[in-house]
Structures are given as C-alpha cells and as structure tokens.
Design a protein around this motif. Sequence first.
Motif, PDB file in Angstrom:
ATOM      1  N   GLY A   1       0.826  -1.184   0.000  1.00  0.00           N
ATOM      2  CA  GLY A   1       0.000   0.000   0.000  1.00  0.00           C
ATOM      3  C   GLY A   1       0.861   1.234   0.000  1.00  0.00           C
ATOM      4  N   SER A   2       0.249   2.380   0.026  1.00  0.00           N
ATOM      5  CA  SER A   2       0.991   3.642  -0.042  1.00  0.00           C
ATOM      6  C   SER A   2       1.382   4.080   1.366  1.00  0.00           C
ATOM      7  CB  SER A   2       0.140   4.707  -0.734  1.00  0.00           C
ATOM      8  OG  SER A   2      -1.107   4.837  -0.074  1.00  0.00           O
ATOM      9  N   ASP A   3       2.270   3.333   1.992  1.00  0.00           N
ATOM     10  CA  ASP A   3       2.759   3.684   3.313  1.00  0.00           C
ATOM     11  C   ASP A   3       3.727   4.860   3.175  1.00  0.00           C
ATOM     12  OD1 ASP A   3       3.729   3.865   5.848  1.00  0.00           O
ATOM     13  OD2 ASP A   3       4.674   1.891   5.888  1.00  0.00           O
ATOM     14  N   PRO A   4       3.419   6.026   3.732  1.00  0.00           N
ATOM     15  CA  PRO A   4       4.284   7.197   3.549  1.00  0.00           C
ATOM     16  C   PRO A   4       5.646   7.054   4.220  1.00  0.00           C
ATOM     17  CG  PRO A   4       2.555   7.650   5.155  1.00  0.00           C
ATOM     18  CD  PRO A   4       2.227   6.321   4.545  1.00  0.00           C
ATOM     19  N   LYS A   5       5.761   6.106   5.158  1.00  0.00           N
ATOM     20  CA  LYS A   5       7.027   5.942   5.876  1.00  0.00           C
ATOM     21  C   LYS A   5       7.841   4.754   5.362  1.00  0.00           C
ATOM     22  CE  LYS A   5       5.141   7.859  10.179  1.00  0.00           C
ATOM     23  NZ  LYS A   5       4.862   7.597  11.618  1.00  0.00           N
ATOM     24  N   ARG A   6       7.439   4.225   4.203  1.00  0.00           N
ATOM     25  CA  ARG A   6       8.072   2.989   3.746  1.00  0.00           C
ATOM     26  C   ARG A   6       9.554   3.172   3.412  1.00  0.00           C
ATOM     27  NH1 ARG A   6       4.985   5.153  -0.189  1.00  0.00           N
ATOM     28  NH2 ARG A   6       5.707   5.202  -2.362  1.00  0.00           N
ATOM     29  N   TRP A   7       9.942   4.339   2.916  1.00  0.00           N
ATOM     30  CA  TRP A   7      11.359   4.542   2.575  1.00  0.00           C
ATOM     31  C   TRP A   7      12.216   4.696   3.827  1.00  0.00           C
ATOM     32  CZ3 TRP A   7      12.724   3.226  -2.092  1.00  0.00           C
ATOM     33  CH2 TRP A   7      11.779   3.297  -3.120  1.00  0.00           C
ATOM     34  N   LEU A   8      11.640   5.274   4.864  1.00  0.00           N
ATOM     35  CA  LEU A   8      12.354   5.335   6.142  1.00  0.00           C
ATOM     36  C   LEU A   8      12.489   3.933   6.730  1.00  0.00           C
ATOM     37  CD1 LEU A   8      10.648   8.502   7.687  1.00  0.00           C
ATOM     38  CD2 LEU A   8      12.987   8.327   6.818  1.00  0.00           C
ATOM     39  N   ALA A   9      11.423   3.146   6.616  1.00  0.00           N
ATOM     40  CA  ALA A   9      11.479   1.762   7.098  1.00  0.00           C
ATOM     41  C   ALA A   9      12.511   0.963   6.314  1.00  0.00           C
ATOM     42  CB  ALA A   9      10.103   1.107   6.985  1.00  0.00           C
ATOM     43  N   LEU A  10      12.606   1.240   4.994  1.00  0.00           N
ATOM     44  CA  LEU A  10      13.595   0.549   4.171  1.00  0.00           C
ATOM     45  C   LEU A  10      15.011   0.836   4.658  1.00  0.00           C
ATOM     46  CD1 LEU A  10      14.373  -1.120   1.671  1.00  0.00           C
ATOM     47  CD2 LEU A  10      14.373   1.028   0.368  1.00  0.00           C
ATOM     48  N   THR A  11      15.249   2.076   5.069  1.00  0.00           N
ATOM     49  CA  THR A  11      16.581   2.421   5.590  1.00  0.00           C
ATOM     50  C   THR A  11      16.941   1.542   6.779  1.00  0.00           C
ATOM     51  OG1 THR A  11      16.269   4.724   4.889  1.00  0.00           O
ATOM     52  CG2 THR A  11      17.992   4.302   6.517  1.00  0.00           C
ATOM     53  N   VAL A  12      15.972   1.311   7.645  1.00  0.00           N
ATOM     54  CA  VAL A  12      16.198   0.453   8.812  1.00  0.00           C
ATOM     55  C   VAL A  12      16.494  -0.975   8.377  1.00  0.00           C
ATOM     56  CG1 VAL A  12      15.155  -0.489  10.900  1.00  0.00           C
ATOM     57  CG2 VAL A  12      14.730   1.888  10.259  1.00  0.00           C
ATOM     58  N   LEU A  13      15.734  -1.466   7.408  1.00  0.00           N
ATOM     59  CA  LEU A  13      15.938  -2.832   6.933  1.00  0.00           C
ATOM     60  C   LEU A  13      17.326  -2.999   6.313  1.00  0.00           C
ATOM     61  CD1 LEU A  13      12.451  -3.451   5.256  1.00  0.00           C
ATOM     62  CD2 LEU A  13      13.272  -4.387   7.426  1.00  0.00           C
ATOM     63  N   LEU A  14      17.761  -2.003   5.555  1.00  0.00           N
ATOM     64  CA  LEU A  14      19.082  -2.085   4.920  1.00  0.00           C
ATOM     65  C   LEU A  14      20.203  -2.009   5.949  1.00  0.00           C
ATOM     66  CD1 LEU A  14      18.564   0.099   1.706  1.00  0.00           C
ATOM     67  CD2 LEU A  14      18.451  -2.386   1.942  1.00  0.00           C
ATOM     68  N   VAL A  15      20.017  -1.179   6.957  1.00  0.00           N
ATOM     69  CA  VAL A  15      21.023  -1.073   8.021  1.00  0.00           C
ATOM     70  C   VAL A  15      21.148  -2.405   8.757  1.00  0.00           C
ATOM     71  CG1 VAL A  15      21.506  -0.026  10.262  1.00  0.00           C
ATOM     72  CG2 VAL A  15      20.869   1.418   8.335  1.00  0.00           C
ATOM     73  N   ALA A  16      20.012  -3.044   9.044  1.00  0.00           N
ATOM     74  CA  ALA A  16      20.041  -4.342   9.728  1.00  0.00           C
ATOM     75  C   ALA A  16      20.708  -5.400   8.859  1.00  0.00           C
ATOM     76  CB  ALA A  16      18.620  -4.768  10.093  1.00  0.00           C
ATOM     77  N   THR A  17      20.429  -5.360   7.542  1.00  0.00           N
ATOM     78  CA  THR A  17      21.066  -6.298   6.620  1.00  0.00           C
ATOM     79  C   THR A  17      22.577  -6.108   6.620  1.00  0.00           C
ATOM     80  OG1 THR A  17      19.114  -6.334   5.188  1.00  0.00           O
ATOM     81  CG2 THR A  17      21.189  -7.033   4.211  1.00  0.00           C
ATOM     82  N   PHE A  18      22.998  -4.857   6.566  1.00  0.00           N
ATOM     83  CA  PHE A  18      24.431  -4.556   6.573  1.00  0.00           C
ATOM     84  C   PHE A  18      25.080  -5.044   7.867  1.00  0.00           C
ATOM     85  CE2 PHE A  18      28.054  -1.807   7.456  1.00  0.00           C
ATOM     86  CZ  PHE A  18      28.757  -1.876   6.259  1.00  0.00           C
ATOM     87  N   MET A  19      24.407  -4.821   8.993  1.00  0.00           N
ATOM     88  CA  MET A  19      24.947  -5.213  10.288  1.00  0.00           C
ATOM     89  C   MET A  19      25.148  -6.728  10.362  1.00  0.00           C
ATOM     90  SD  MET A  19      23.388  -4.382  14.093  1.00  0.00           S
ATOM     91  CE  MET A  19      21.860  -5.290  13.780  1.00  0.00           C
ATOM     92  N   ASP A  20      24.151  -7.470   9.873  1.00  0.00           N
ATOM     93  CA  ASP A  20      24.260  -8.930   9.900  1.00  0.00           C
ATOM     94  C   ASP A  20      25.402  -9.433   9.032  1.00  0.00           C
ATOM     95  OD1 ASP A  20      23.549 -11.810   9.799  1.00  0.00           O
ATOM     96  OD2 ASP A  20      22.826 -11.280   7.799  1.00  0.00           O
ATOM     97  N   LEU A  21      25.448  -8.973   7.773  1.00  0.00           N
ATOM     98  CA  LEU A  21      26.470  -9.465   6.849  1.00  0.00           C
ATOM     99  C   LEU A  21      27.862  -9.007   7.258  1.00  0.00           C
ATOM    100  CD1 LEU A  21      24.543  -8.939   3.504  1.00  0.00           C
ATOM    101  CD2 LEU A  21      25.231 -11.118   4.511  1.00  0.00           C
ATOM    102  N   LEU A  22      27.957  -7.799   7.774  1.00  0.00           N
ATOM    103  CA  LEU A  22      29.250  -7.301   8.239  1.00  0.00           C
ATOM    104  C   LEU A  22      29.767  -8.189   9.362  1.00  0.00           C
ATOM    105  CD1 LEU A  22      31.267  -4.863   7.915  1.00  0.00           C
ATOM    106  CD2 LEU A  22      30.075  -3.840   9.857  1.00  0.00           C
ATOM    107  N   ASP A  23      28.882  -8.577  10.265  1.00  0.00           N
ATOM    108  CA  ASP A  23      29.308  -9.349  11.425  1.00  0.00           C
ATOM    109  C   ASP A  23      29.698 -10.773  11.063  1.00  0.00           C
ATOM    110  OD1 ASP A  23      29.256  -8.112  14.176  1.00  0.00           O
ATOM    111  OD2 ASP A  23      28.660 -10.154  14.661  1.00  0.00           O
ATOM    112  N   SER A  24      29.122 -11.282   9.984  1.00  0.00           N
ATOM    113  CA  SER A  24      29.483 -12.632   9.571  1.00  0.00           C
ATOM    114  C   SER A  24      30.862 -12.677   8.931  1.00  0.00           C
ATOM    115  CB  SER A  24      28.439 -13.181   8.590  1.00  0.00           C
ATOM    116  OG  SER A  24      28.446 -12.429   7.397  1.00  0.00           O
ATOM    117  N   ASN A  25      31.364 -11.512   8.466  1.00  0.00           N
ATOM    118  CA  ASN A  25      32.669 -11.461   7.799  1.00  0.00           C
ATOM    119  C   ASN A  25      33.746 -10.769   8.621  1.00  0.00           C
ATOM    120  OD1 ASN A  25      31.959 -12.531   5.054  1.00  0.00           O
ATOM    121  ND2 ASN A  25      30.570 -10.804   5.077  1.00  0.00           N
TER     122      ASN A  25
END
Length: 557
Positions: free
Chosen positions: A23-47
């Motif tokens: 749907g047209s969630d107005p905060k979706r791009w801010l939420a995406l930033t959080v998701l990408l940061v969490a992804t980076f944190m996980d992959l960074l820690d595995s390496n």
Amino acid sequence: MNKAGQTEQPTAPETPLLPDAPGSDPKRWLALTVLLVATFMDLLDSNIITVAIPSIQRDLGASAVAVQAMTAGYTLSFAVLLITGGRLGDIFGRKRMFLTGVAGFVVASALCAAAQNTEMLVASRALQGLAAAVMVPQVLALIHVTFAPQEIGRVVSLYASMIGLAVVSGPVVGGALVEWSPLDLGWRSIFVVNLPIGVAALAGAWKWMRESNSPHAQRLDIVGMLLATVGLLLLMLPLTLGRELGWPVWSIVALVAALPVIALFVVHQRHKTRTDGSPLVSLSLFKVRAFGAGIGVQLLFSAIPAGFFLSWTLYLQGGLGWSALHTGLTAIPFSVCVPLVGGLAVRKLSPLYGRYCLVAGALSMLAGIATYAWAADRLGPDITSWHAVPSMILLGSGMGLLMPPLTTLVLREVTPQEAGAASGIINATGQLGAALGVAVIGGIFFSALAGNAGPQADRVLPAHRAVARQAAEVKGCATDALGQDDLAKVPPSCTALTAKSGPGNLEAIGSALGEIRTKTFVATYSETLYWAAGCLVPVAGLLFLLPHHRVRRQETA
C-alpha cells in the motif's frame, strides 16, 4: 495477484487487496533504511571476525578448534533456522519478529564483546546467528508487502548493493577497528560497534515500520521446523567444516543422511498441507516457474561470489602479503558498480530485455573472473589494485545485472501471505550456495596450492645458490607449509630446517621460501579462477529456464 511486467494484465487489481498487500505507506522509505542497516549489520558481522582472529587467539588463548567454532557457530545457527524464522514472521507478525531479531542480535553482540573465555564467545556467536535467522528473513518479506510492484526492482537493487558493500567492507572495517582499537577495546570493538547501530535500528523500526502478517490463520509446524533444521544442519555442517577438518567420515555420512531427512520433510509438508493447510513451507511455491527456477539459479550463482572472494582474500593476503585494508580498498569498484548497474537493470534493462539481462550479468561476471585470472598470471607478484579495476568493474556490473533482477523475479508471483516463508527460502538458498562455493572452490584452491608448491620450488630454487645445499629441505618445507589446511601453522620440516641452519643462512632460506610461496599462490589463484569462471557457464544456461518477462519500451520510459 497481478504479475508485474505483464502488459496484458490490468493496471489495477480486480479484487480487494489482502491485509498485508503493498500500500501507499508514507514511511516505507524510512522503514527501508532500517531494513538495509540491519542487513548490513548482519552481513558485516558474519565477515568481520576473520581479521580479528589473531587478536582473539592471543587474548583468550583460543585453539584452532575454537576459532572454527566461532565462525561456524554463527553460520550454522543462522543458515539452518532461516526458513523457520521466515514463517514465524508470517504467523506472529514481521515487524514483531524483526524487532525480536534485532534486539537478540544486540544482546548477543554485547555478550560477544564481554566474553571472558572462548566458550562464552562461541556460545554468543551462535546466539548472534540465531537472532539473525529471526531478523533477516523479515527484510525481503517486509519489502515485498510494503512496496508496490513497480518499486520492488529499485528497492531490491539497493538491497543487493548493501549485500555487496557488506561483504567487501567486512575485512576493511574489522581491520581498522582492531588496528585503531577505539577505547582500547581491541578485538571487542568489532562487536561493540553493533550496539549503537542495533539500538538505532530498533528505534527506527518501532517508529516507521508497520506490522504485517499472513491474513490466513496458521499454526506453527513444529515437526516441519525440526526436520528442516536437522536437514539443513546435515548439509551445512560438513560444507562449513569438512574441508578444514580433512573431510572426516562423519562429514560424508552427514551429507548422505541429509537426503532422506529432506525427503521426509517434503512428505511431511505435503501431509501438513492436506490436513490443516499450515506447512512450514508451501510446496506450491515451487510450482511457480519464476520461484522454482529462480531458487535453483540462486543456489548455483551464490556459490561463485563466495568462492571467488575466499580465494581472492587468500591470494592477496596470504600470497602477496597485502593488508586487510589494502584488500578491501581494491574491491571498491565492485562495491560501486553493484548498486549503480543494479538500479539501471531493474528500472530499464530487465523490463526491456527480460532474462537476457540476467544472462548478460552472468557473462560479465565470467569475463571479470577470467580477466583477473589472466592479469594475476601475467603480472605475478607485481600486480596492483589498479590492475584489478577492469575485472572488478566487470564483476560488480555482472552482479548488478543478475542479482537484483533475479530476486525481483523470484518474488514476482509470491503471495503476501507466503512472503516470510519465501524470504526464508531465498536466504537459506543463498547461504547453502555460499557454503557450497566455499567448499568446492576453496577445495580446488587448497588442492591446487598443495600440488603447485613442488613445481614452483623446482623453478625458484636454482636461482638461490645460497641455499643450494639445502634445496631439498627448503622444497620439503615449502611443500608441507602450503599443503596444510591451516596455512598459519609451521610444519615440523620447517622447524627442523630453521634449527639446523646458521644465522647467516636464515635470510637466504626466508627469501627462497617467500618467493616459492608467492609464485605458488599466483599460479594457484589463476588456476582456481578459471574453474570459477567455468562454473558460470551452467548458471547462464539455467537462466533460460526463467520466464521471459518483458514490457513494451514505452512503458519503461
């Protein structure tokens, strides 16, 4: 559910949207930033832990077995629980499980930083992997149910670029933190850095992310969870540790035993679907051509970058003596090209050319690997980071052309209620493929390293007249040192050679051994890369099994 990119489909759905449909969630791009940061944190820690291992060994007195457990504990607990983590999000809410996973990751990171012995560090690393298995599957699931179909491609390209950035920046960030040791934390700083990042991700997710789950009531498939966990563990454990342990009998038995366990899992899932409609994995997903074929391609494709970067790191740091920082900086062209080309691919190239865009990506990566092999062989120890730029551009561009469109294609026809399970399967497939790549390509590298040591010694030693009388002992030392799984160990033959050599002769011996080591690594790396490039040929062929989604040019303008 409408299929994105099908020109004959209506532009608006004929039935009401599901409760968790985009749907047209107005905060979706801010939420995406959080998701990408969490992804980076996980992959960074595995390496990131790789470059800190020497410091951990000195501080905690960690044995070789403990070091293996630190790295394997995270990988195994993460990989075997990904599918379960994805389904938990479908049932209990993806935002809730994301928050749970991030919180658990922060706590586990704090425990790693506070570890007083190797046992505590190994257990904390396993807990980190468990928390990541709950957190990571929610990322693609939330992307799928939050963004409209026309936005998915752009979002997935950002997701793919974050993966590429994390993979190559792990050694750089880890090396910098260990070297600079902020607040005199030493190796503990690689875990402390997760605390502010994780807390910020928690706050952002709580504020900007909206909840979603499957609109159909589902039960937790406990038996399916156990079968999936055991089956993946039987696969991942030998692939992760088998080579380093010399492929003991139990590792082969585990690989063979995985097959009937996985078969039993499939039977149980069919039974669960018939009885109450709440399987851990909906097998109907694999009847969708885009998903089934895409998962198969991803399994094989994920093996190539994992195997390449393993052998690349060993070659540059172990063979040429480059630092972790130097090695990481060499990968900058790769990191830059993945998001730039990936964004172009999902917005323009993939809609226009369909699966041919992905084929071009596989061929670009093949060219990048082959040209790097040629440059390494031709230039030998004189190769520089600048020589690697063209190959890294081809590799990054190829991954950008292939990975984001492939992920978009795999998710294209997944219904929102299956988003979590599908995300778990995608991530688990990537982990399994990476483990397969490390095992196969890593095995080729170490086997070739052992085989090349003797011939390279025969070429090098005639030019070192100062060690002519000890040529056989020097060759034996070089062959033993490069023929073992742990290249940091000093074999007995080298210890004996050093003990009976005079002080004035040690420098000459060291010079000869250093040249043999460098030339052996160069020859081995080139040989390994040609094998890796060849592995991309069947990947390119399998891409033709994917559906050929294309849209008219005026619709992509």
